[in-house]
Design a protein around this motif. Sequence first.
Motif, PDB file in Angstrom:
ATOM      1  N   ALA A 273       0.814  -1.221   0.000  1.00 47.60           N
ATOM      2  CA  ALA A 273       0.000   0.000   0.000  1.00 47.60           C
ATOM      3  C   ALA A 273       0.846   1.269   0.000  1.00 47.60           C
ATOM      4  O   ALA A 273       0.337   2.349  -0.315  1.00 47.60           O
ATOM      5  CB  ALA A 273      -0.933   0.007   1.216  1.00 47.60           C
ATOM      6  N   HIS A 274       2.137   1.146   0.384  1.00 51.02           N
ATOM      7  CA  HIS A 274       2.969   2.358   0.449  1.00 51.02           C
ATOM      8  C   HIS A 274       4.445   2.003   0.416  1.00 51.02           C
ATOM      9  O   HIS A 274       4.883   1.088   1.117  1.00 51.02           O
ATOM     10  CB  HIS A 274       2.671   3.166   1.724  1.00 51.02           C
ATOM     11  N   VAL A 275       5.213   2.696  -0.415  1.00 49.40           N
ATOM     12  CA  VAL A 275       6.672   2.524  -0.405  1.00 49.40           C
ATOM     13  C   VAL A 275       7.326   3.894  -0.294  1.00 49.40           C
ATOM     14  O   VAL A 275       6.775   4.900  -0.752  1.00 49.40           O
ATOM     15  CB  VAL A 275       7.201   1.809  -1.680  1.00 49.40           C
ATOM     16  N   HIS A 276       8.506   3.906   0.319  1.00 45.60           N
ATOM     17  CA  HIS A 276       9.203   5.174   0.555  1.00 45.60           C
ATOM     18  C   HIS A 276      10.632   4.853   0.957  1.00 45.60           C
ATOM     19  O   HIS A 276      10.973   3.677   1.167  1.00 45.60           O
ATOM     20  CB  HIS A 276       8.493   5.961   1.667  1.00 45.60           C
ATOM     21  N   SER A 277      11.445   5.880   1.129  1.00 46.37           N
ATOM     22  CA  SER A 277      12.828   5.667   1.552  1.00 46.37           C
ATOM     23  C   SER A 277      12.862   5.073   2.969  1.00 46.37           C
ATOM     24  O   SER A 277      11.979   5.350   3.784  1.00 46.37           O
ATOM     25  CB  SER A 277      13.546   7.018   1.526  1.00 46.37           C
ATOM     26  N   PRO A 278      13.906   4.279   3.280  1.00 44.36           N
ATOM     27  CA  PRO A 278      14.007   3.732   4.646  1.00 44.36           C
ATOM     28  C   PRO A 278      14.363   4.763   5.723  1.00 44.36           C
ATOM     29  O   PRO A 278      14.437   4.407   6.901  1.00 44.36           O
ATOM     30  CB  PRO A 278      15.123   2.686   4.537  1.00 44.36           C
ATOM     31  N   MET A 279      14.582   6.029   5.334  1.00 46.40           N
ATOM     32  CA  MET A 279      14.961   7.066   6.310  1.00 46.40           C
ATOM     33  C   MET A 279      13.998   7.085   7.503  1.00 46.40           C
ATOM     34  O   MET A 279      12.788   7.210   7.329  1.00 46.40           O
ATOM     35  CB  MET A 279      14.876   8.447   5.667  1.00 46.40           C
ATOM     36  N   GLY A 280      14.546   6.955   8.678  1.00 45.52           N
ATOM     37  CA  GLY A 280      13.700   6.995   9.881  1.00 45.52           C
ATOM     38  C   GLY A 280      13.182   5.626  10.288  1.00 45.52           C
ATOM     39  O   GLY A 280      12.528   5.495  11.321  1.00 45.52           O
ATOM     40  N   GLY A 281      13.453   4.585   9.462  1.00 43.55           N
ATOM     41  CA  GLY A 281      13.098   3.206   9.838  1.00 43.55           C
ATOM     42  C   GLY A 281      11.626   3.022  10.148  1.00 43.55           C
ATOM     43  O   GLY A 281      11.255   2.587  11.229  1.00 43.55           O
ATOM     44  N   GLN A 282      10.755   3.340   9.155  1.00 43.64           N
ATOM     45  CA  GLN A 282       9.332   3.362   9.466  1.00 43.64           C
ATOM     46  C   GLN A 282       8.493   2.287   8.768  1.00 43.64           C
ATOM     47  O   GLN A 282       7.408   1.943   9.233  1.00 43.64           O
ATOM     48  CB  GLN A 282       8.759   4.744   9.111  1.00 43.64           C
ATOM     49  N   GLY A 283       8.978   1.752   7.619  1.00 43.27           N
ATOM     50  CA  GLY A 283       8.124   0.926   6.759  1.00 43.27           C
ATOM     51  C   GLY A 283       7.526  -0.292   7.446  1.00 43.27           C
ATOM     52  O   GLY A 283       6.314  -0.522   7.395  1.00 43.27           O
ATOM     53  N   LEU A 284       8.362  -1.083   8.081  1.00 48.41           N
ATOM     54  CA  LEU A 284       7.866  -2.302   8.734  1.00 48.41           C
ATOM     55  C   LEU A 284       6.888  -1.927   9.851  1.00 48.41           C
ATOM     56  O   LEU A 284       5.844  -2.557  10.031  1.00 48.41           O
ATOM     57  CB  LEU A 284       9.062  -3.081   9.286  1.00 48.41           C
ATOM     58  N   ASN A 285       7.237  -0.875  10.568  1.00 55.53           N
ATOM     59  CA  ASN A 285       6.389  -0.428  11.683  1.00 55.53           C
ATOM     60  C   ASN A 285       5.000  -0.032  11.196  1.00 55.53           C
ATOM     61  O   ASN A 285       3.990  -0.420  11.796  1.00 55.53           O
ATOM     62  CB  ASN A 285       7.055   0.762  12.381  1.00 55.53           C
ATOM     63  N   VAL A 286       4.950   0.720  10.104  1.00 62.08           N
ATOM     64  CA  VAL A 286       3.650   1.150   9.581  1.00 62.08           C
ATOM     65  C   VAL A 286       2.851  -0.059   9.092  1.00 62.08           C
ATOM     66  O   VAL A 286       1.641  -0.142   9.319  1.00 62.08           O
ATOM     67  CB  VAL A 286       3.826   2.180   8.431  1.00 62.08           C
ATOM     68  N   GLY A 287       3.544  -1.017   8.462  1.00 64.27           N
ATOM     69  CA  GLY A 287       2.865  -2.211   7.960  1.00 64.27           C
ATOM     70  C   GLY A 287       2.231  -3.024   9.097  1.00 64.27           C
ATOM     71  O   GLY A 287       1.077  -3.448   8.999  1.00 64.27           O
ATOM     72  N   VAL A 288       2.983  -3.227  10.167  1.00 65.29           N
ATOM     73  CA  VAL A 288       2.460  -3.985  11.313  1.00 65.29           C
ATOM     74  C   VAL A 288       1.245  -3.257  11.887  1.00 65.29           C
ATOM     75  O   VAL A 288       0.229  -3.873  12.240  1.00 65.29           O
ATOM     76  CB  VAL A 288       3.568  -4.177  12.381  1.00 65.29           C
ATOM     77  N   GLN A 289       1.319  -1.942  11.935  1.00 67.60           N
ATOM     78  CA  GLN A 289       0.195  -1.181  12.497  1.00 67.60           C
ATOM     79  C   GLN A 289      -0.997  -1.123  11.538  1.00 67.60           C
ATOM     80  O   GLN A 289      -2.151  -1.085  11.990  1.00 67.60           O
ATOM     81  CB  GLN A 289       0.666   0.213  12.912  1.00 67.60           C
ATOM     82  N   ASP A 290      -0.742  -1.157  10.225  1.00 66.54           N
ATOM     83  CA  ASP A 290      -1.855  -1.319   9.260  1.00 66.54           C
ATOM     84  C   ASP A 290      -2.621  -2.593   9.602  1.00 66.54           C
ATOM     85  O   ASP A 290      -3.859  -2.615   9.648  1.00 66.54           O
ATOM     86  CB  ASP A 290      -1.333  -1.507   7.821  1.00 66.54           C
ATOM     87  N   ALA A 291      -1.845  -3.670   9.813  1.00 64.65           N
ATOM     88  CA  ALA A 291      -2.454  -4.992  10.060  1.00 64.65           C
ATOM     89  C   ALA A 291      -3.326  -4.965  11.313  1.00 64.65           C
ATOM     90  O   ALA A 291      -4.404  -5.557  11.344  1.00 64.65           O
ATOM     91  CB  ALA A 291      -1.350  -6.043  10.202  1.00 64.65           C
ATOM     92  N   VAL A 292      -2.855  -4.250  12.337  1.00 67.75           N
ATOM     93  CA  VAL A 292      -3.602  -4.218  13.602  1.00 67.75           C
ATOM     94  C   VAL A 292      -4.862  -3.355  13.468  1.00 67.75           C
ATOM     95  O   VAL A 292      -5.860  -3.583  14.157  1.00 67.75           O
ATOM     96  CB  VAL A 292      -2.671  -3.730  14.742  1.00 67.75           C
ATOM     97  N   ASN A 293      -4.831  -2.391  12.559  1.00 67.28           N
ATOM     98  CA  ASN A 293      -6.035  -1.591  12.300  1.00 67.28           C
ATOM     99  C   ASN A 293      -7.059  -2.396  11.506  1.00 67.28           C
ATOM    100  O   ASN A 293      -8.272  -2.316  11.759  1.00 67.28           O
ATOM    101  CB  ASN A 293      -5.654  -0.319  11.524  1.00 67.28           C
ATOM    102  N   LEU A 294      -6.557  -3.194  10.547  1.00 64.75           N
ATOM    103  CA  LEU A 294      -7.460  -3.904   9.634  1.00 64.75           C
ATOM    104  C   LEU A 294      -8.021  -5.200  10.224  1.00 64.75           C
ATOM    105  O   LEU A 294      -9.189  -5.537   9.987  1.00 64.75           O
ATOM    106  CB  LEU A 294      -6.700  -4.223   8.333  1.00 64.75           C
ATOM    107  N   GLY A 295      -7.209  -5.927  10.987  1.00 66.57           N
ATOM    108  CA  GLY A 295      -7.551  -7.287  11.393  1.00 66.57           C
ATOM    109  C   GLY A 295      -8.928  -7.415  12.036  1.00 66.57           C
ATOM    110  O   GLY A 295      -9.778  -8.184  11.585  1.00 66.57           O
ATOM    111  N   TRP A 296      -9.186  -6.661  13.083  1.00 67.88           N
ATOM    112  CA  TRP A 296     -10.453  -6.819  13.823  1.00 67.88           C
ATOM    113  C   TRP A 296     -11.640  -6.346  12.993  1.00 67.88           C
ATOM    114  O   TRP A 296     -12.740  -6.896  13.109  1.00 67.88           O
ATOM    115  CB  TRP A 296     -10.380  -6.059  15.156  1.00 67.88           C
ATOM    116  N   LYS A 297     -11.416  -5.356  12.115  1.00 67.31           N
ATOM    117  CA  LYS A 297     -12.524  -4.866  11.277  1.00 67.31           C
ATOM    118  C   LYS A 297     -12.926  -5.956  10.287  1.00 67.31           C
ATOM    119  O   LYS A 297     -14.113  -6.252  10.111  1.00 67.31           O
ATOM    120  CB  LYS A 297     -12.090  -3.594  10.532  1.00 67.31           C
ATOM    121  N   LEU A 298     -11.912  -6.551   9.649  1.00 68.90           N
ATOM    122  CA  LEU A 298     -12.186  -7.601   8.675  1.00 68.90           C
ATOM    123  C   LEU A 298     -12.845  -8.800   9.378  1.00 68.90           C
ATOM    124  O   LEU A 298     -13.780  -9.407   8.845  1.00 68.90           O
ATOM    125  CB  LEU A 298     -10.863  -8.012   8.011  1.00 68.90           C
TER     126      LEU A 298
END
Length: 486
Positions: A273-298
């Motif tokens: 859903a989103h790609v960007h530079s690794p600056m700030g080390g955020q990608g994996l973190n955002v992905g895990v939190q996407d999953a936690v937002n979506l899981g219970w709704k689905l």
Amino acid sequence: MSHAVVIAGGGPTGLMLAAELALARVDVAIVERRVDQEVPGSRAGGLHARTIEVLDQRGIADRFLAEGQIAQVAAFAMVPLDISDFPTRHNYGLALWQERIERILAAWVGELGVPILRGREVTGIAQDETGVDVALSDGGSLRAQYLVGCDGGRSLVRKQAGIDFPGWDPSISYLIAEVEMAEEPAWGLRRDRLGTYALGKLDGGKRARVVLREERVEQGDEPTLRELRAALVALYGTDYGLRSASWISRFTDMARQAASYRHRRVLLAGDAAHVHSPMGGQGLNVGVQDAVNLGWKLAQVVAGTSPESLLDTYHAERHPVAARVLRNTMAQTALSRGDERMDAVRETMSELLRLDEPRKRYAGMMSGLDIHYDLGSGHPLLGRRVPDLDLVTERGPQRLFTLLHEARPVLLDLGARAALDITPWVDRVRRIDARYDGVWELPVLGAVTAPAAVLIRPDGHVAWVGEGDDRGLADALTTWLGPPVA
Ligand SMILES: Cc1cc2nc3c(=O)[nH]c(=O)nc-3n(C[C@H](O)[C@H](O)[C@H](O)COP(=O)(O)OP(=O)(O)OC[C@H]3O[C@@H](n4cnc5c(N)ncnc54)[C@H](O)[C@@H]3O)c2cc1C
């Protein structure tokens, strides 16, 4: 074979989502191209505070903390942002390589009994009114009510669902590798007009981790030792007797985001859903939190307790979070350039970030602790993460996060004098009577008025705040848990 939900991709996002669905007793399966959880090359180096909290909400943070190194990891444009004064149990980040993170998540998913179809790719999808047909590379197929593409930046699911991926082409590419060299190189960080690059010691200097910017933007997947040598010579005038590399990979600052996180029965999460530079080390973190937002709704939609429209709140809440990450990584990439004017901007920025208020704001953003879903106006807790308070319940002292281990909603009654009638939702929400006499304090915002009751969603965000009566509670329960049962 059919499942309620099929997840394409068993990286950090797909694994976290599978666990969330399994906790909600949804029949879910993962299809993963890799035969095991090995991560080729180097990717994420750790977790930010909010991700550690999210794992703590499920009772598994200790597994990660036991293997990693606690450190102050939040930074903006390489200016360190200390969060040790933030009101959270995890006022730090965790240095831990992505492969370790994935192995711990995969072990948890295994305990929860989720099947992972390894060594197989999703090769095609077709959706209709009732579900999605998923074609696999072994010639087989799966049928699912919903398909979630957690299949990374080049997501086949995103492309086949026809979801646009607008954004910015790369302005710079980097080679990253672990190497052996005959000579001692110039260790440390350097900056020039195009960007920042570095040579870091491994094993006391016997080997090196190199991150080298390239002269021209390159995008090939499998860079060679020859390209690495050329990059070293271009930047340092020598290859330091480069002998070998145990791995070499390339990354860029391409920044793109899916125009929609959902197309009917197909959803996207993480790098899909989103790609960007690794600056700030955020990608994996955002992905895990996407999953936690979506899981219970689905899970609620699959169970039939909530309407499909609940899934649209996933896009509404998570799209702005990643849009902000794209923006901050683009700013950090610009700030990594080293011409004299940009040096002046960076110094100015660094002066600002040493002031308390800007430091807190940027640290809140980079650590993910300030995330605020727009659930309307009202009490500052509304839409924000609930703090992990030390409660006193009928069963004795209990940390609030332990109430979220099962990924179920919680109505926390802290002595609201009005009777909170949840009869029609009684099977869907866990009601806890508790006492808490301390201060309610939020990262960045500081102390807030103590609520009399809160409705907490399974992702740990506050959906309703009671201030002495039950005004708005039935609406919030209907919105987030589904309509009342007659
Ligand atoms: C150099 C570098 C450093 C980074 N540092 C950090 C950091 O410090 N912190 C941070 O948070 N993030 C960092 N990231 C970003 C992080 O690695 C990604 O954001 C993260 O891996 C995304 O997880 P994901 O599960 O969404 O996607 P991925 O990790 O890409 O996982 C996708 C999975 O899907 C599988 N797959 C793909 N296509 C198919 C298919 N058709 N069928 C079946 N399976 C498929 C793949 O094999 C893979 O396992 C870094 C990235 C790079 C390149």
